[in-house]
Design a protein around this motif. Structure first.
Motif, PDB file in Angstrom:
ATOM      1  N   ARG A  22       0.822  -1.217   0.000  1.00  0.00           N
ATOM      2  CA  ARG A  22       0.000   0.000   0.000  1.00  0.00           C
ATOM      3  C   ARG A  22       0.855   1.266   0.000  1.00  0.00           C
ATOM      4  O   ARG A  22       0.487   2.254  -0.631  1.00  0.00           O
ATOM      5  N   GLU A  23       2.008   1.239   0.665  1.00  0.00           N
ATOM      6  CA  GLU A  23       2.910   2.400   0.650  1.00  0.00           C
ATOM      7  C   GLU A  23       3.360   2.719  -0.768  1.00  0.00           C
ATOM      8  O   GLU A  23       3.333   3.873  -1.190  1.00  0.00           O
ATOM      9  N   PHE A  24       3.771   1.683  -1.499  1.00  0.00           N
ATOM     10  CA  PHE A  24       4.219   1.882  -2.880  1.00  0.00           C
ATOM     11  C   PHE A  24       3.049   2.306  -3.764  1.00  0.00           C
ATOM     12  O   PHE A  24       3.180   3.190  -4.614  1.00  0.00           O
ATOM     13  N   GLU A  25       1.907   1.659  -3.570  1.00  0.00           N
ATOM     14  CA  GLU A  25       0.723   1.981  -4.370  1.00  0.00           C
ATOM     15  C   GLU A  25       0.306   3.434  -4.169  1.00  0.00           C
ATOM     16  O   GLU A  25       0.015   4.142  -5.133  1.00  0.00           O
ATOM     17  N   THR A  26       0.325   3.892  -2.929  1.00  0.00           N
ATOM     18  CA  THR A  26      -0.052   5.279  -2.631  1.00  0.00           C
ATOM     19  C   THR A  26       0.918   6.258  -3.272  1.00  0.00           C
ATOM     20  O   THR A  26       0.506   7.276  -3.848  1.00  0.00           O
ATOM     21  N   ALA A  27       2.202   5.952  -3.191  1.00  0.00           N
ATOM     22  CA  ALA A  27       3.202   6.822  -3.816  1.00  0.00           C
ATOM     23  C   ALA A  27       2.983   6.905  -5.322  1.00  0.00           C
ATOM     24  O   ALA A  27       3.081   7.988  -5.916  1.00  0.00           O
ATOM     25  N   CYS A  28       2.659   5.785  -5.931  1.00  0.00           N
ATOM     26  CA  CYS A  28       2.426   5.767  -7.381  1.00  0.00           C
ATOM     27  C   CYS A  28       1.132   6.489  -7.749  1.00  0.00           C
ATOM     28  O   CYS A  28       1.057   7.157  -8.783  1.00  0.00           O
ATOM     29  N   GLU A  29       0.099   6.359  -6.908  1.00  0.00           N
ATOM     30  CA  GLU A  29      -1.163   7.071  -7.153  1.00  0.00           C
ATOM     31  C   GLU A  29      -0.929   8.577  -7.171  1.00  0.00           C
ATOM     32  O   GLU A  29      -1.568   9.297  -7.928  1.00  0.00           O
ATOM     33  N   GLN A  30      -0.006   9.035  -6.340  1.00  0.00           N
ATOM     34  CA  GLN A  30       0.261  10.469  -6.215  1.00  0.00           C
ATOM     35  C   GLN A  30       1.336  10.959  -7.181  1.00  0.00           C
ATOM     36  O   GLN A  30       1.565  12.162  -7.284  1.00  0.00           O
ATOM     37  N   SER A  31       1.978  10.044  -7.891  1.00  0.00           N
ATOM     38  CA  SER A  31       3.045  10.436  -8.815  1.00  0.00           C
ATOM     39  C   SER A  31       2.473  11.224  -9.982  1.00  0.00           C
ATOM     40  O   SER A  31       1.311  11.073 -10.359  1.00  0.00           O
ATOM     41  N   SER A  32       3.317  12.045 -10.563  1.00  0.00           N
ATOM     42  CA  SER A  32       2.868  12.850 -11.711  1.00  0.00           C
ATOM     43  C   SER A  32       2.529  11.973 -12.909  1.00  0.00           C
ATOM     44  O   SER A  32       1.732  12.362 -13.761  1.00  0.00           O
TER      45      SER A  32
END
Length: 114
Positions: A47-57
């Motif tokens: 979920r940490e990685f998924e959240t970071a990717c969701e917020q990526s440009s």
């Protein structure tokens, strides 16, 4: 004459039925499976990685299926290539590969946790 016509209709219907009934079965869907233990720590890591990717440009401006694909590829490009590249997710598809994707991610990230 009527009897001959009825027999002919029955014969044609039977031949059509045989052609449909004898079609080859659908090929079962197969993909590389990675074991995934559904633990709070594994879920938190994913979920940490998924959240970071969701917020990526790269992914934040997308919606729907395109966004899901983008996020998965961002989380683990190598796992995405292996599990989704040759057979991408389609609209409305139930993602039966998600647990294998998570298992692949956990394994390759070196963060296997019990």
């Amino acid at each position: 004459m009527l009897r001959m016509a009825l027999l002919w209709i029955i014969y044609i219907n039977f031949e059509l039925y045989k052609s449909y009934a004898c079609e080859p079965s659908a090929v079962p869907f197969t993909f590389k499976e990675y074991p995934y233990k559904d633990t709070p720590k594994n879920e938190m890591t994913f979920r940490e990685f998924e959240t970071a990717c969701e917020q990526s440009s790269a992914c934040s401006h997308m919606n729907g299926l395109a966004r899901t694909r983008c996020i998965r590829e961002c989380v683990s490009p190598s796992c995405y290539r292996e599990l989704y590249l040759n057979d991408p997710l389609e609209e409305g598809e139930i993602d039966v590969r998600l647990n294998s994707f998570k298992g692949c991610f956990i394994q390759r990230s070196g963060r296997t946790r019990n």
